[in-house]
Design a protein around this motif. Sequence first.
Motif, mmCIF file in Angstrom:
data_model
loop_
_atom_site.group_PDB
_atom_site.id
_atom_site.type_symbol
_atom_site.label_atom_id
_atom_site.label_comp_id
_atom_site.label_asym_id
_atom_site.label_seq_id
_atom_site.Cartn_x
_atom_site.Cartn_y
_atom_site.Cartn_z
ATOM 1 N N LEU A 60 42.424 28.047 39.048
ATOM 2 C CA LEU A 60 41.480 29.032 38.531
ATOM 3 C C LEU A 60 42.018 29.665 37.260
ATOM 4 N N LYS A 101 39.588 28.714 34.274
ATOM 5 C CA LYS A 101 38.458 29.641 34.379
ATOM 6 C C LYS A 101 37.748 29.838 33.047
ATOM 7 N N CYS A 149 35.229 28.147 38.841
ATOM 8 C CA CYS A 149 35.233 29.244 39.805
ATOM 9 C C CYS A 149 35.849 28.754 41.111
#
Length: 260
Positions: free
Chosen positions: A81, A85, A90
């Motif tokens: 993540l 990201k 997600c």
Amino acid sequence: MPAEKTVDQDWSFAAYRWMNAQLLGIPEYHIVDTADLLYIDRQADMLSKNTRQFIKGHPANNALLWGARGTGKSSIIKAQLQQFKDEGLCLVEVSKKEAENLFEIISTLSINDRKYIIYMDDLSFESDDESYKALKATLEGSIQAQPGNVLIYATSNRRHLMPESMQDNLDSGIIDGELHLSDAIEEKISLSDRFGLWLSFHPFSQQQYLGVVEQSLQKYQLELTEDARTEALRFATLRGSRNGRIAHQFATFWLGVSID
């Protein structure tokens, strides 16, 4: 598809937890930097490559990270993540007890354009636990295809996610010169077999354990002195294992000793 439950869904979070038949955003999630993960470079590199394929829209594998406890399996997934990201990745945490709701979870995620990794930690099933069948069907076997914006990354201390007994082996046999596994073994293997990527994690050596201890102490502006080294080894002996988790726990303990 549970459209009525997703009308008011807040899609602004990078991390979620599935609870009570809905996605709950996690505003302050556990941030893990891959640079902080020692001695598991090969596993981290392989998982990052798989995630990058996924982010770029190419086919990618669901992944099973299995092996010794406390060796970084969960941390590597959380690090995905932090690494991706900004490219739209997600993370959705799903507990084992919610495994039977995977079709609903995936249907919910499929209506959003972002990429989602379903994170299932410490996954294992007992022999009489039927919830594994939902996971098995979700991975492969259902008429409902897994959408292109969803992957499943799971961790487990068990390679096959289910307990294996001596009786399972005794029920196997040789037929026409070939080994035929028992139905019980075939059933247990068939679940983990549906993860396209397997990454194994092994116990740390003493040197590796002390390396993580030293790194953890440095975050508290502490050094691995001879006293600290001796106590770190004693700390691990009392817990019956040497791994990254215990190294971090010792550093926290030693910080308290240093403050006193």
